[in-house]
Design a protein around this motif. Sequence first.
Motif, PDB file in Angstrom:
ATOM      1  N   LEU B  33       0.821  -1.195   0.000  1.00 52.08           N
ATOM      2  CA  LEU B  33       0.000   0.000   0.000  1.00 52.08           C
ATOM      3  C   LEU B  33       0.862   1.256   0.000  1.00 52.08           C
ATOM      4  CD1 LEU B  33      -2.383  -1.414   2.697  1.00 52.08           C
ATOM      5  CD2 LEU B  33      -3.091  -0.857   0.367  1.00 52.08           C
ATOM      6  N   PHE B  34       0.347   2.325  -0.593  1.00 53.71           N
ATOM      7  CA  PHE B  34       1.117   3.540  -0.799  1.00 53.71           C
ATOM      8  C   PHE B  34       0.240   4.771  -0.604  1.00 53.71           C
ATOM      9  CE2 PHE B  34       4.420   1.051  -2.789  1.00 53.71           C
ATOM     10  CZ  PHE B  34       3.704  -0.017  -3.295  1.00 53.71           C
ATOM     11  N   TRP B  35       0.901   5.873  -0.259  1.00 51.40           N
ATOM     12  CA  TRP B  35       0.270   7.181  -0.286  1.00 51.40           C
ATOM     13  C   TRP B  35       1.117   8.117  -1.129  1.00 51.40           C
ATOM     14  CZ3 TRP B  35      -4.391   8.908   0.974  1.00 51.40           C
ATOM     15  CH2 TRP B  35      -5.174   8.165   1.875  1.00 51.40           C
ATOM     16  N   TYR B  36       0.403   8.886  -1.991  1.00 51.96           N
ATOM     17  CA  TYR B  36       1.028   9.926  -2.798  1.00 51.96           C
ATOM     18  C   TYR B  36       0.294  11.235  -2.530  1.00 51.96           C
ATOM     19  CZ  TYR B  36       3.766   6.698  -5.689  1.00 51.96           C
ATOM     20  OH  TYR B  36       4.681   5.771  -6.143  1.00 51.96           O
ATOM     21  N   VAL B  37       0.991  12.354  -2.738  1.00 55.84           N
ATOM     22  CA  VAL B  37       0.396  13.665  -2.553  1.00 55.84           C
ATOM     23  C   VAL B  37       0.615  14.505  -3.808  1.00 55.84           C
ATOM     24  CG1 VAL B  37       2.494  14.583  -1.447  1.00 55.84           C
ATOM     25  CG2 VAL B  37       0.294  15.719  -1.080  1.00 55.84           C
TER      26      VAL B  37
END
Lengths: 114, 115
Positions: B33-37
């Motif tokens: 899982l990943f988070w990008y902004v």
Amino acid sequence: DVKVTQSSRYLVKRTGEKVFLECVQDMDHENMFWYRQDPGLGLRLIYFSYDVKMKEKGDIPEGYSVSREKKERFSLILESASTNQTSMYLCASSPLRQGIYEQYFGPGTRLTVT
Amino acid sequence: AQSVAQPEDQVNVAEGNPLTVKCTYSVSGNPYLFWYVQYPNRGLQFLLKYITGDNLVKGSYGFEAEFNKSQTSFHLKKPSALVSDSALYFCAVRAVNTGFQKLVFGTGTRLLVSP
């Protein structure tokens, strides 16, 4: 710093025109990607490439093609632009040794088809 | 098929307050899982990822995310929000299809931090 550049920030084209979107990365990455970003739909993968002259369809390839003649350059082609292809187009790259996990994105091209 | 859901289109928080941006996932097997902004007029930037190990993952700009297997969630958090955190946040999950790996992104959550 990894740099991914896209040829245009804004582009306006007419229906039926052939459109080329160019992406260049300067970090010798093997993997390159093209996405489109639409409000409420997030990012959707159009095509990706894991090597020169190699390409794979993403989730929404219809109406698009790609070209990767050199490792650093990945082009998205709209064969005959239509109004429903008005969108923000994002290019990304990642090194093979890290798989596809961490992708580096360009600033995007906002394409308007009239 | 692997997917992520971001149930909130927008989150509003006052500067200095803690923030949470929600993400739930659906995968077969172990989730990556990943988070990008995405800041205004800029491309997406990687924030953090969960592959294995500790359920609390720390990332860039003071952000962290908590992996919860029982709730199939991967919420993004920050103890004290800044006005400069205002941006569009995307959760993503690794998907494998026909032997190739790719990222599947959520629809995005706009974070607005008021002064």
